[in-house]
Write an enzyme that holds these catalytic residues in place. Structure first.
Site, PDB file in Angstrom:
ATOM      1  N   SER A  94     -50.277 -15.797  -1.537  1.00  0.00           N
ATOM      2  CA  SER A  94     -48.999 -16.430  -2.332  1.00  0.00           C
ATOM      3  C   SER A  94     -48.467 -17.251  -2.221  1.00  0.00           C
ATOM      4  O   SER A  94     -47.618 -18.195  -2.422  1.00  0.00           O
ATOM      5  CB  SER A  94     -47.796 -14.763  -1.875  1.00  0.00           C
ATOM      6  OG  SER A  94     -47.857 -15.834  -0.184  1.00  0.00           O
ATOM      7  N   ASN A  95     -49.303 -17.810  -1.051  1.00  0.00           N
ATOM      8  CA  ASN A  95     -49.017 -19.644  -0.980  1.00  0.00           C
ATOM      9  C   ASN A  95     -49.704 -20.691  -1.920  1.00  0.00           C
ATOM     10  O   ASN A  95     -49.505 -21.341  -2.294  1.00  0.00           O
ATOM     11  CB  ASN A  95     -49.392 -19.402   1.026  1.00  0.00           C
ATOM     12  CG  ASN A  95     -48.448 -19.600   1.640  1.00  0.00           C
ATOM     13  OD1 ASN A  95     -46.876 -20.301   1.888  1.00  0.00           O
ATOM     14  ND2 ASN A  95     -48.192 -18.552   2.561  1.00  0.00           N
ATOM     15  N   ASN A 126     -53.195 -27.242   6.743  1.00  0.00           N
ATOM     16  CA  ASN A 126     -53.078 -26.411   7.209  1.00  0.00           C
ATOM     17  C   ASN A 126     -51.800 -25.455   7.568  1.00  0.00           C
ATOM     18  O   ASN A 126     -51.153 -26.811   8.362  1.00  0.00           O
ATOM     19  CB  ASN A 126     -53.772 -25.638   8.912  1.00  0.00           C
ATOM     20  CG  ASN A 126     -53.305 -24.091   8.607  1.00  0.00           C
ATOM     21  OD1 ASN A 126     -54.122 -23.253   7.755  1.00  0.00           O
ATOM     22  ND2 ASN A 126     -53.380 -23.666  10.284  1.00  0.00           N
ATOM     23  N   LEU A 134     -59.293 -18.225   7.709  1.00  0.00           N
ATOM     24  CA  LEU A 134     -58.941 -17.144   8.891  1.00  0.00           C
ATOM     25  C   LEU A 134     -60.424 -17.929  10.241  1.00  0.00           C
ATOM     26  O   LEU A 134     -60.426 -18.021  10.504  1.00  0.00           O
ATOM     27  CB  LEU A 134     -58.883 -15.588   8.777  1.00  0.00           C
ATOM     28  CG  LEU A 134     -57.275 -15.140   8.247  1.00  0.00           C
ATOM     29  CD1 LEU A 134     -57.577 -13.087   8.313  1.00  0.00           C
ATOM     30  CD2 LEU A 134     -56.046 -15.716   8.572  1.00  0.00           C
ATOM     31  N   ASP A 166     -54.878 -25.046  15.000  1.00  0.00           N
ATOM     32  CA  ASP A 166     -53.492 -24.616  15.422  1.00  0.00           C
ATOM     33  C   ASP A 166     -53.105 -26.397  16.046  1.00  0.00           C
ATOM     34  O   ASP A 166     -52.302 -26.205  16.383  1.00  0.00           O
ATOM     35  CB  ASP A 166     -53.018 -23.775  16.122  1.00  0.00           C
ATOM     36  CG  ASP A 166     -53.774 -22.914  14.853  1.00  0.00           C
ATOM     37  OD1 ASP A 166     -53.237 -22.736  13.700  1.00  0.00           O
ATOM     38  OD2 ASP A 166     -53.401 -21.599  15.173  1.00  0.00           O
ATOM     39  N   HIS A 191     -49.213 -23.068   9.206  1.00  0.00           N
ATOM     40  CA  HIS A 191     -49.077 -21.508  10.339  1.00  0.00           C
ATOM     41  C   HIS A 191     -47.706 -20.978  10.281  1.00  0.00           C
ATOM     42  O   HIS A 191     -47.388 -21.390  10.294  1.00  0.00           O
ATOM     43  CB  HIS A 191     -49.087 -22.382  11.955  1.00  0.00           C
ATOM     44  CG  HIS A 191     -49.911 -21.268  12.705  1.00  0.00           C
ATOM     45  ND1 HIS A 191     -50.838 -21.167  13.065  1.00  0.00           N
ATOM     46  CD2 HIS A 191     -48.718 -20.849  13.978  1.00  0.00           C
ATOM     47  CE1 HIS A 191     -50.572 -19.700  14.210  1.00  0.00           C
ATOM     48  NE2 HIS A 191     -49.115 -19.478  14.415  1.00  0.00           N
ATOM     49  N   GLU A 209     -42.073 -21.018   3.963  1.00  0.00           N
ATOM     50  CA  GLU A 209     -43.180 -21.556   3.512  1.00  0.00           C
ATOM     51  C   GLU A 209     -43.269 -21.884   1.998  1.00  0.00           C
ATOM     52  O   GLU A 209     -43.834 -22.772   2.375  1.00  0.00           O
ATOM     53  CB  GLU A 209     -44.039 -20.337   3.754  1.00  0.00           C
ATOM     54  CG  GLU A 209     -44.379 -20.365   5.475  1.00  0.00           C
ATOM     55  CD  GLU A 209     -45.920 -18.803   5.819  1.00  0.00           C
ATOM     56  OE1 GLU A 209     -47.038 -19.557   6.460  1.00  0.00           O
ATOM     57  OE2 GLU A 209     -46.244 -18.362   4.794  1.00  0.00           O
ATOM     58  N   LEU A 224     -62.488 -21.008  10.862  1.00  0.00           N
ATOM     59  CA  LEU A 224     -62.534 -21.880  11.848  1.00  0.00           C
ATOM     60  C   LEU A 224     -63.339 -22.736  10.773  1.00  0.00           C
ATOM     61  O   LEU A 224     -64.242 -22.548  10.509  1.00  0.00           O
ATOM     62  CB  LEU A 224     -63.444 -22.043  13.167  1.00  0.00           C
ATOM     63  CG  LEU A 224     -62.986 -23.537  13.752  1.00  0.00           C
ATOM     64  CD1 LEU A 224     -61.279 -23.387  14.348  1.00  0.00           C
ATOM     65  CD2 LEU A 224     -63.344 -23.002  15.214  1.00  0.00           C
TER      66      LEU A 224
HETATM   67  C1  GAR Z   1     -48.876 -17.311   5.778  1.00  0.00           C
HETATM   68  O1  GAR Z   1     -48.226 -16.953   6.249  1.00  0.00           O
HETATM   69  C2  GAR Z   1     -49.881 -17.869   6.307  1.00  0.00           C
HETATM   70  O2  GAR Z   1     -48.561 -19.379   7.421  1.00  0.00           O
HETATM   71  C3  GAR Z   1     -50.546 -17.314   7.286  1.00  0.00           C
HETATM   72  O3  GAR Z   1     -50.929 -16.526   6.072  1.00  0.00           O
HETATM   73  C4  GAR Z   1     -50.265 -16.446   5.652  1.00  0.00           C
HETATM   74  C5  GAR Z   1     -50.952 -15.819   4.376  1.00  0.00           C
HETATM   75  O4  GAR Z   1     -50.290 -15.482   3.329  1.00  0.00           O
HETATM   76  N1  GAR Z   1     -51.642 -18.291   8.097  1.00  0.00           N
HETATM   77  C6  GAR Z   1     -51.996 -18.430   9.148  1.00  0.00           C
HETATM   78  O5  GAR Z   1     -51.448 -17.159   9.861  1.00  0.00           O
HETATM   79  C7  GAR Z   1     -53.051 -19.514   9.890  1.00  0.00           C
HETATM   80  N2  GAR Z   1     -53.166 -19.180  11.028  1.00  0.00           N
HETATM   81  P1  GAR Z   1     -50.684 -15.235   2.010  1.00  0.00           P
HETATM   82  O6  GAR Z   1     -51.716 -15.289   1.897  1.00  0.00           O
HETATM   83  O7  GAR Z   1     -49.465 -14.995   1.347  1.00  0.00           O
HETATM   84  O8  GAR Z   1     -50.062 -17.256   1.187  1.00  0.00           O
END
Ligand code: GAR
Length: 191
Positions: free
Chosen positions: A15-16, A104, A87, A147, A106, A176, A89
């Site tokens: 979604s991001n 990134n 996910l 992170d 978080h 976000e 590294l």
């Molecule tokens: C988001 O909340 C992002 O911040 C998080 O995964 C989600 C992905 O959502 N990222 C982490 O946790 C990285 N450590 P999305 O696939 O709907 O964008």
């Protein structure tokens, strides 16, 4: 071809990634040129395809130095890597190839609730368990550790005692969507 060409890395829902792609769809100098996923079933791939963005699904071997991911980034003239729910590294050779050009997001206020295994829902569960009165987002430059890179922006939301994991997730997600595309833009164009 626009001056700045982004490759988004996403492992799940995307979604991001979608929000970022929409933000830059008519931008004068930035375009999302590619979406890559380590998960061939990721919704992120379908979302990018629907927006007409080229997609690549890859495995561990492809992500090594000289592998097909590096090749694809070079061939397409990618200038910046954007992690959006990715996910794995990022390998050191990519960090060296894109110095300060990997960003990134978080879903918490780092340095709290970060590190390996801290992603998505796990983060919000940990925040809930800790009884935090606030959470938020951290947008940062990526280095070789999970992170820990230079923070570019943090934004906070208030948590209420009755907020469950879903409520926390939705408050954080709102931040976000609001901040990530603009922070990317500021970092790239202002750099
Ligand atoms: C988001 O909340 C992002 O911040 C998080 O995964 C989600 C992905 O959502 N990222 C982490 O946790 C990285 N450590 P999305 O696939 O709907 O964008």
């Amino acid at each position: 071809m626009k001056k700045y060409r982004l490759a988004i890395f996403a492992s799940g829902n995307g979604s991001n990634a979608e929000n970022i792609a929409r933000h830059f769809s008519n931008h004068h100098s930035i375009e999302v040129a590619l979406l890559l996923s380590n998960n061939s079933a990721a919704q992120a791939l379908a979302k990018a395809n629907a927006l007409g963005i080229e997609t690549i699904a890859f495995g561990k071997a492809d992500f090594k130095e000289g592998g097909s991911v590096e090749q694809a980034l070079v061939e397409r003239g990618i200038t910046h890597l954007i992690l959006a729910g990715f996910l794995w590294l990022v390998p050191v050779f990519l960090i060296k190839r894109f110095p300060k050009r990997i960003i990134n997001i978080h879903p918490a206020l780092l340095p709290k609730f970060g590190g390996k295994g801290m992603y998505g829902r796990h983060v919000h569960e940990a925040v809930k368990m800790a009884g935090e009165q606030e959470s938020g987002i951290t947008i940062h430059i990526v280095n070789e550790r999970f992170d820990e890179g230079q923070p570019l922006l943090q934004a906070k939301c208030e948590l209420l005692p009755g907020d469950g994991v879903e409520e926390i997730a939705s408050k954080v997600q709102e931040l976000e969507y609001k901040h990530y595309p603009a922070a990317i833009e500021r970092w790239i164009v202002g750099a």
